[in-house]
Design a protein around this motif. Structure first.
Motif, PDB file in Angstrom:
ATOM      1  N   ARG A 102       0.837  -1.214   0.000  1.00 14.39           N
ATOM      2  CA  ARG A 102       0.000   0.000   0.000  1.00 14.39           C
ATOM      3  C   ARG A 102       0.863   1.251   0.000  1.00 14.39           C
ATOM      4  O   ARG A 102       0.556   2.231  -0.692  1.00 14.39           O
ATOM      5  CB  ARG A 102      -0.947  -0.016   1.201  1.00 14.39           C
ATOM      6  CG  ARG A 102      -2.155  -0.916   1.008  1.00 14.39           C
ATOM      7  CD  ARG A 102      -3.213  -0.688   2.080  1.00 14.39           C
ATOM      8  NE  ARG A 102      -2.756  -1.047   3.410  1.00 14.39           N
ATOM      9  CZ  ARG A 102      -2.902  -2.246   3.964  1.00 14.39           C
ATOM     10  NH1 ARG A 102      -3.499  -3.214   3.305  1.00 14.39           N
ATOM     11  NH2 ARG A 102      -2.465  -2.484   5.172  1.00 14.39           N
ATOM     12  N   ALA A 105       2.243   1.679  -3.481  1.00 17.18           N
ATOM     13  CA  ALA A 105       1.179   2.145  -4.372  1.00 17.18           C
ATOM     14  C   ALA A 105       0.878   3.619  -4.128  1.00 17.18           C
ATOM     15  O   ALA A 105       0.729   4.398  -5.080  1.00 17.18           O
ATOM     16  CB  ALA A 105      -0.080   1.304  -4.184  1.00 17.18           C
ATOM     17  N   ASP A 106       0.812   4.032  -2.866  1.00 14.29           N
ATOM     18  CA  ASP A 106       0.566   5.447  -2.548  1.00 14.29           C
ATOM     19  C   ASP A 106       1.663   6.335  -3.121  1.00 14.29           C
ATOM     20  O   ASP A 106       1.389   7.402  -3.676  1.00 14.29           O
ATOM     21  CB  ASP A 106       0.459   5.657  -1.034  1.00 14.29           C
ATOM     22  CG  ASP A 106      -0.824   5.090  -0.443  1.00 14.29           C
ATOM     23  OD1 ASP A 106      -1.768   4.822  -1.207  1.00 14.29           O
ATOM     24  OD2 ASP A 106      -0.865   4.922   0.794  1.00 14.29           O
ATOM     25  N   ARG A 107       2.899   5.886  -3.005  1.00 15.28           N
ATOM     26  CA  ARG A 107       4.036   6.660  -3.527  1.00 15.28           C
ATOM     27  C   ARG A 107       3.973   6.751  -5.050  1.00 15.28           C
ATOM     28  O   ARG A 107       4.227   7.810  -5.623  1.00 15.28           O
ATOM     29  CB  ARG A 107       5.356   6.028  -3.079  1.00 15.28           C
ATOM     30  CG  ARG A 107       6.563   6.791  -3.504  1.00 15.28           C
ATOM     31  CD  ARG A 107       6.644   8.120  -2.769  1.00 15.28           C
ATOM     32  NE  ARG A 107       7.891   8.768  -3.154  1.00 15.28           N
ATOM     33  CZ  ARG A 107       8.015  10.044  -3.401  1.00 15.28           C
ATOM     34  NH1 ARG A 107       6.988  10.849  -3.256  1.00 15.28           N
ATOM     35  NH2 ARG A 107       9.157  10.546  -3.760  1.00 15.28           N
ATOM     36  N   MET A 108       3.617   5.650  -5.703  1.00 15.29           N
ATOM     37  CA  MET A 108       3.490   5.651  -7.153  1.00 15.29           C
ATOM     38  C   MET A 108       2.401   6.623  -7.609  1.00 15.29           C
ATOM     39  O   MET A 108       2.552   7.334  -8.603  1.00 15.29           O
ATOM     40  CB  MET A 108       3.190   4.246  -7.672  1.00 15.29           C
ATOM     41  CG  MET A 108       4.354   3.288  -7.552  1.00 15.29           C
ATOM     42  SD  MET A 108       3.932   1.610  -8.030  1.00 15.29           S
ATOM     43  CE  MET A 108       3.824   1.808  -9.804  1.00 15.29           C
ATOM     44  N   ILE A 109       1.291   6.676  -6.854  1.00 15.19           N
ATOM     45  CA  ILE A 109       0.223   7.614  -7.164  1.00 15.19           C
ATOM     46  C   ILE A 109       0.701   9.038  -7.021  1.00 15.19           C
ATOM     47  O   ILE A 109       0.430   9.899  -7.865  1.00 15.19           O
ATOM     48  CB  ILE A 109      -1.027   7.334  -6.286  1.00 15.19           C
ATOM     49  CG1 ILE A 109      -1.639   5.998  -6.686  1.00 15.19           C
ATOM     50  CG2 ILE A 109      -2.034   8.456  -6.391  1.00 15.19           C
ATOM     51  CD1 ILE A 109      -2.671   5.466  -5.704  1.00 15.19           C
ATOM     52  N   GLU A 110       1.446   9.315  -5.940  1.00 16.26           N
ATOM     53  CA  GLU A 110       1.996  10.664  -5.728  1.00 16.26           C
ATOM     54  C   GLU A 110       2.897  11.078  -6.887  1.00 16.26           C
ATOM     55  O   GLU A 110       2.894  12.233  -7.315  1.00 16.26           O
ATOM     56  CB  GLU A 110       2.812  10.706  -4.427  1.00 16.26           C
ATOM     57  CG  GLU A 110       2.008  10.698  -3.173  1.00 16.26           C
ATOM     58  CD  GLU A 110       2.890  10.611  -1.931  1.00 16.26           C
ATOM     59  OE1 GLU A 110       4.101  10.855  -2.021  1.00 16.26           O
ATOM     60  OE2 GLU A 110       2.346  10.263  -0.859  1.00 16.26           O
ATOM     61  N   GLU A 112       2.671   9.916  -9.849  1.00 17.15           N
ATOM     62  CA  GLU A 112       1.900   9.744 -11.083  1.00 17.15           C
ATOM     63  C   GLU A 112       2.570   8.752 -12.027  1.00 17.15           C
ATOM     64  O   GLU A 112       2.687   8.995 -13.225  1.00 17.15           O
ATOM     65  CB  GLU A 112       1.663  11.094 -11.770  1.00 17.15           C
ATOM     66  CG  GLU A 112       0.834  12.035 -10.926  1.00 17.15           C
ATOM     67  CD  GLU A 112       0.539  13.354 -11.607  1.00 17.15           C
ATOM     68  OE1 GLU A 112       0.702  13.456 -12.832  1.00 17.15           O
ATOM     69  OE2 GLU A 112       0.143  14.280 -10.882  1.00 17.15           O
ATOM     70  N   ASP A 114       2.405   5.396 -14.051  1.00 10.53           N
ATOM     71  CA  ASP A 114       1.380   4.499 -14.622  1.00 10.53           C
ATOM     72  C   ASP A 114       1.825   3.066 -14.537  1.00 10.53           C
ATOM     73  O   ASP A 114       2.870   2.659 -14.796  1.00 10.53           O
ATOM     74  CB  ASP A 114       1.085   4.860 -16.075  1.00 10.53           C
ATOM     75  CG  ASP A 114       0.346   6.191 -16.147  1.00 10.53           C
ATOM     76  OD1 ASP A 114      -0.268   6.593 -15.158  1.00 10.53           O
ATOM     77  OD2 ASP A 114       0.365   6.802 -17.245  1.00 10.53           O
TER      78      ASP A 114
END
Length: 114
Positions: A102, A105-110, A112, A114
């Motif tokens: 998690r 995933a949160d870091r990847m979202i931050e 951006e 893909d």
């Protein structure tokens, strides 16, 4: 006493009885009676309202707490079918592994990614 589902759904969409009537071709008076339980839902009105609110007729009648129809549930399952292997791997992880995943995933979202 539980709130009337038609009224609950209508209010959640911020619609007046009149506006709901315009959208569904059910008179405001009939909607008012349905919400006050002064009138039984006709089969036609029940289907119209369930379709409009995108809920099952059982949910609308208070016979189920599941809003979606079986068809809607199946459609949802098909959408997530491609993620099944990932979900199975996630489930097999321990709590530390799920927490780490998690965070990644949160870091990847931050970032951006893909």
């Amino acid at each position: 006493m539980r709130k009337n589902r038609v009224k609950e759904l209508r209010e959640a969409m911020h619609l007046s009885q009149e506006k709901l009537g315009e959208y569904t071709n059910i008179s405001q008076q009939v909607i008012s009676k349905i919400e006050r339980c002064d009138s039984r839902l006709t089969r036609e009105n029940m289907i119209t309202l369930a379709d409009f609110f995108q809920v099952s007729t059982d949910y609308l009648l208070g016979r189920s707490n599941c809003k979606r129809t079986i068809e809607q549930e199946m459609e949802m399952l098909k959408k997530f079918e491609k993620y099944d292997e990932f979900i199975q791997a996630y489930v097999r992880l321990g709590e530390k592994g799920r927490t780490l995943l998690r965070l990644i995933a949160d870091r990847m979202i931050e970032l951006e990614i893909d």
